[in-house]
Design a protein around this motif. Structure first.
Motif, PDB file in Angstrom:
ATOM      1  N   SER A  41     -16.258  -7.850 -44.534  1.00 53.04           N
ATOM      2  CA  SER A  41     -17.564  -8.853 -45.064  1.00 53.04           C
ATOM      3  C   SER A  41     -18.527  -8.180 -45.849  1.00 53.04           C
ATOM      4  O   SER A  41     -20.084  -7.495 -44.873  1.00 53.04           O
ATOM      5  CB  SER A  41     -17.603  -9.622 -43.699  1.00 53.04           C
ATOM      6  OG  SER A  41     -17.848  -8.766 -42.864  1.00 53.04           O
ATOM      7  N   PRO A  42     -18.584  -7.936 -46.466  1.00 54.57           N
ATOM      8  CA  PRO A  42     -20.024  -7.112 -47.302  1.00 54.57           C
ATOM      9  C   PRO A  42     -21.082  -7.881 -46.910  1.00 54.57           C
ATOM     10  O   PRO A  42     -20.820  -9.248 -47.753  1.00 54.57           O
ATOM     11  CB  PRO A  42     -19.430  -6.920 -48.697  1.00 54.57           C
ATOM     12  CG  PRO A  42     -18.083  -7.550 -49.388  1.00 54.57           C
ATOM     13  CD  PRO A  42     -17.315  -7.856 -47.883  1.00 54.57           C
ATOM     14  N   ASP A  43     -22.094  -7.581 -46.829  1.00 51.78           N
ATOM     15  CA  ASP A  43     -23.387  -8.001 -47.050  1.00 51.78           C
ATOM     16  C   ASP A  43     -24.489  -7.505 -47.552  1.00 51.78           C
ATOM     17  O   ASP A  43     -25.368  -6.687 -46.995  1.00 51.78           O
ATOM     18  CB  ASP A  43     -24.366  -9.140 -45.474  1.00 51.78           C
ATOM     19  CG  ASP A  43     -24.801  -9.595 -45.649  1.00 51.78           C
ATOM     20  OD1 ASP A  43     -25.738  -9.676 -46.944  1.00 51.78           O
ATOM     21  OD2 ASP A  43     -25.235  -9.948 -45.058  1.00 51.78           O
ATOM     22  N   VAL A  44     -24.248  -6.817 -49.166  1.00 57.20           N
ATOM     23  CA  VAL A  44     -25.295  -5.697 -49.532  1.00 57.20           C
ATOM     24  C   VAL A  44     -26.728  -6.106 -49.131  1.00 57.20           C
ATOM     25  O   VAL A  44     -27.759  -5.591 -48.636  1.00 57.20           O
ATOM     26  CB  VAL A  44     -25.374  -6.237 -51.067  1.00 57.20           C
ATOM     27  CG1 VAL A  44     -26.521  -5.344 -51.670  1.00 57.20           C
ATOM     28  CG2 VAL A  44     -23.660  -5.786 -51.633  1.00 57.20           C
ATOM     29  N   ILE A  45     -27.489  -7.744 -49.080  1.00 56.62           N
ATOM     30  CA  ILE A  45     -29.103  -8.102 -48.780  1.00 56.62           C
ATOM     31  C   ILE A  45     -28.679  -7.596 -47.207  1.00 56.62           C
ATOM     32  O   ILE A  45     -29.947  -6.708 -46.955  1.00 56.62           O
ATOM     33  CB  ILE A  45     -29.064  -9.509 -48.599  1.00 56.62           C
ATOM     34  CG1 ILE A  45     -28.891  -9.585 -50.318  1.00 56.62           C
ATOM     35  CG2 ILE A  45     -30.701  -9.935 -48.509  1.00 56.62           C
ATOM     36  CD1 ILE A  45     -28.975 -10.780 -51.125  1.00 56.62           C
ATOM     37  N   ALA A  46     -28.278  -7.635 -46.093  1.00 50.44           N
ATOM     38  CA  ALA A  46     -28.522  -7.852 -44.795  1.00 50.44           C
ATOM     39  C   ALA A  46     -28.229  -6.490 -45.067  1.00 50.44           C
ATOM     40  O   ALA A  46     -28.897  -5.641 -44.445  1.00 50.44           O
ATOM     41  CB  ALA A  46     -26.803  -7.746 -44.071  1.00 50.44           C
ATOM     42  N   ILE A  47     -27.629  -5.487 -45.215  1.00 49.83           N
ATOM     43  CA  ILE A  47     -27.114  -3.741 -45.203  1.00 49.83           C
ATOM     44  C   ILE A  47     -29.168  -3.298 -46.407  1.00 49.83           C
ATOM     45  O   ILE A  47     -29.734  -2.355 -45.067  1.00 49.83           O
ATOM     46  CB  ILE A  47     -26.870  -3.823 -45.652  1.00 49.83           C
ATOM     47  CG1 ILE A  47     -25.001  -3.568 -45.167  1.00 49.83           C
ATOM     48  CG2 ILE A  47     -26.467  -1.838 -45.951  1.00 49.83           C
ATOM     49  CD1 ILE A  47     -23.971  -3.500 -46.156  1.00 49.83           C
ATOM     50  N   ALA A  48     -29.166  -3.879 -47.444  1.00 49.17           N
ATOM     51  CA  ALA A  48     -30.645  -2.884 -47.662  1.00 49.17           C
ATOM     52  C   ALA A  48     -31.509  -3.543 -46.537  1.00 49.17           C
ATOM     53  O   ALA A  48     -32.841  -2.478 -46.520  1.00 49.17           O
ATOM     54  CB  ALA A  48     -30.599  -3.528 -49.073  1.00 49.17           C
ATOM     55  N   SER A  49     -31.574  -4.998 -46.218  1.00 50.69           N
ATOM     56  CA  SER A  49     -33.215  -5.500 -45.346  1.00 50.69           C
ATOM     57  C   SER A  49     -32.982  -4.277 -43.995  1.00 50.69           C
ATOM     58  O   SER A  49     -34.379  -4.068 -44.001  1.00 50.69           O
ATOM     59  CB  SER A  49     -32.944  -6.500 -45.486  1.00 50.69           C
ATOM     60  OG  SER A  49     -32.585  -7.844 -46.108  1.00 50.69           O
ATOM     61  N   LEU A  50     -31.673  -4.196 -43.856  1.00 49.27           N
ATOM     62  CA  LEU A  50     -31.756  -3.744 -42.593  1.00 49.27           C
ATOM     63  C   LEU A  50     -32.709  -1.858 -43.111  1.00 49.27           C
ATOM     64  O   LEU A  50     -33.516  -1.745 -41.611  1.00 49.27           O
ATOM     65  CB  LEU A  50     -30.493  -2.998 -41.844  1.00 49.27           C
ATOM     66  CG  LEU A  50     -30.393  -2.464 -40.589  1.00 49.27           C
ATOM     67  CD1 LEU A  50     -29.457  -2.798 -39.549  1.00 49.27           C
ATOM     68  CD2 LEU A  50     -30.368  -1.157 -40.564  1.00 49.27           C
ATOM     69  N   LEU A  51     -32.027  -1.233 -43.762  1.00 53.59           N
ATOM     70  CA  LEU A  51     -32.221   0.399 -43.546  1.00 53.59           C
ATOM     71  C   LEU A  51     -33.747  -0.234 -44.293  1.00 53.59           C
ATOM     72  O   LEU A  51     -35.007   1.243 -43.887  1.00 53.59           O
ATOM     73  CB  LEU A  51     -32.280   0.683 -44.486  1.00 53.59           C
ATOM     74  CG  LEU A  51     -30.808   1.752 -44.135  1.00 53.59           C
ATOM     75  CD1 LEU A  51     -29.568   0.922 -43.711  1.00 53.59           C
ATOM     76  CD2 LEU A  51     -30.535   2.741 -45.331  1.00 53.59           C
ATOM     77  N   GLN A  52     -34.437  -0.883 -44.942  1.00 49.59           N
ATOM     78  CA  GLN A  52     -36.116  -1.168 -45.289  1.00 49.59           C
ATOM     79  C   GLN A  52     -37.140  -1.846 -44.079  1.00 49.59           C
ATOM     80  O   GLN A  52     -38.204  -1.083 -43.890  1.00 49.59           O
ATOM     81  CB  GLN A  52     -35.881  -2.453 -46.277  1.00 49.59           C
ATOM     82  CG  GLN A  52     -35.143  -2.309 -47.604  1.00 49.59           C
ATOM     83  CD  GLN A  52     -35.081  -3.040 -48.645  1.00 49.59           C
ATOM     84  OE1 GLN A  52     -35.419  -3.979 -48.059  1.00 49.59           O
ATOM     85  NE2 GLN A  52     -34.367  -2.237 -50.051  1.00 49.59           N
ATOM     86  N   VAL A  73     -16.003  -1.742 -50.511  1.00 47.75           N
ATOM     87  CA  VAL A  73     -16.710  -0.821 -50.244  1.00 47.75           C
ATOM     88  C   VAL A  73     -18.258  -0.520 -50.717  1.00 47.75           C
ATOM     89  O   VAL A  73     -17.467  -0.741 -52.592  1.00 47.75           O
ATOM     90  CB  VAL A  73     -16.416   1.013 -50.898  1.00 47.75           C
ATOM     91  CG1 VAL A  73     -17.065   2.073 -50.403  1.00 47.75           C
ATOM     92  CG2 VAL A  73     -14.671   1.265 -49.974  1.00 47.75           C
ATOM     93  N   LEU A  74     -18.947  -0.704 -50.633  1.00 47.50           N
ATOM     94  CA  LEU A  74     -20.283  -0.620 -50.725  1.00 47.50           C
ATOM     95  C   LEU A  74     -20.981   0.638 -51.008  1.00 47.50           C
ATOM     96  O   LEU A  74     -20.699   1.573 -49.563  1.00 47.50           O
ATOM     97  CB  LEU A  74     -20.447  -1.705 -49.885  1.00 47.50           C
ATOM     98  CG  LEU A  74     -20.931  -3.116 -50.266  1.00 47.50           C
ATOM     99  CD1 LEU A  74     -21.616  -4.210 -48.858  1.00 47.50           C
ATOM    100  CD2 LEU A  74     -20.862  -3.514 -51.307  1.00 47.50           C
TER     101      LEU A  74
END
Length: 72
Positions: A51-62, A4-5
Motif C-alpha cells: 500500500s504505497p503512500d509517497v506523500i505519507a512517507i515523505a511527510s513523516l520524514l519531513q 518499491v519506492l
C-alpha cells in the motif's frame, strides 16, 4: 503486489535511522519492509509495500526534520 519506492533523504547515520524506525514501522504495514542505504550519496530510503503512500512517507520524514524526495 508489492511496490518499491525509492527516496533521496538527508538521514545521515544509524542513530537517526533508529530514531525514525518506530515511525516507519507504524506507517509501513507488517507485509512491508524499509531500509536505508547510507553508503549511497543520496542516503537512499527504500520502501517495499503493498500500500504505497509517497506523500505519507515523505511527510513523516519531513516532520522529523529530514529532507525526503521520491526518486523516479
Amino acid at each position: 503486489m508489492k511496490t518499491v519506492l525509492v527516496f533521496k533523504t538527508s538521514v545521515s547515520n544509524n542513530g537517526k535511522v533508529q530514531g525514525l524506525a518506530p515511525f516507519l514501522n507504524r506507517l509501513i504495514n507488517t507485509n512491508g519492509r524499509w531500509n536505508f542505504d547510507l553508503e549511497d550519496c543520496d542516503n537512499i530510503l527504500r520502501v517495499e509495500t503493498e500500500s504505497p503512500d509517497v506523500i505519507a512517507i515523505a511527510s513523516l520524514l519531513q516532520k522529523q526534520g529530514f529532507l525526503c524526495e521520491e526518486l523516479h
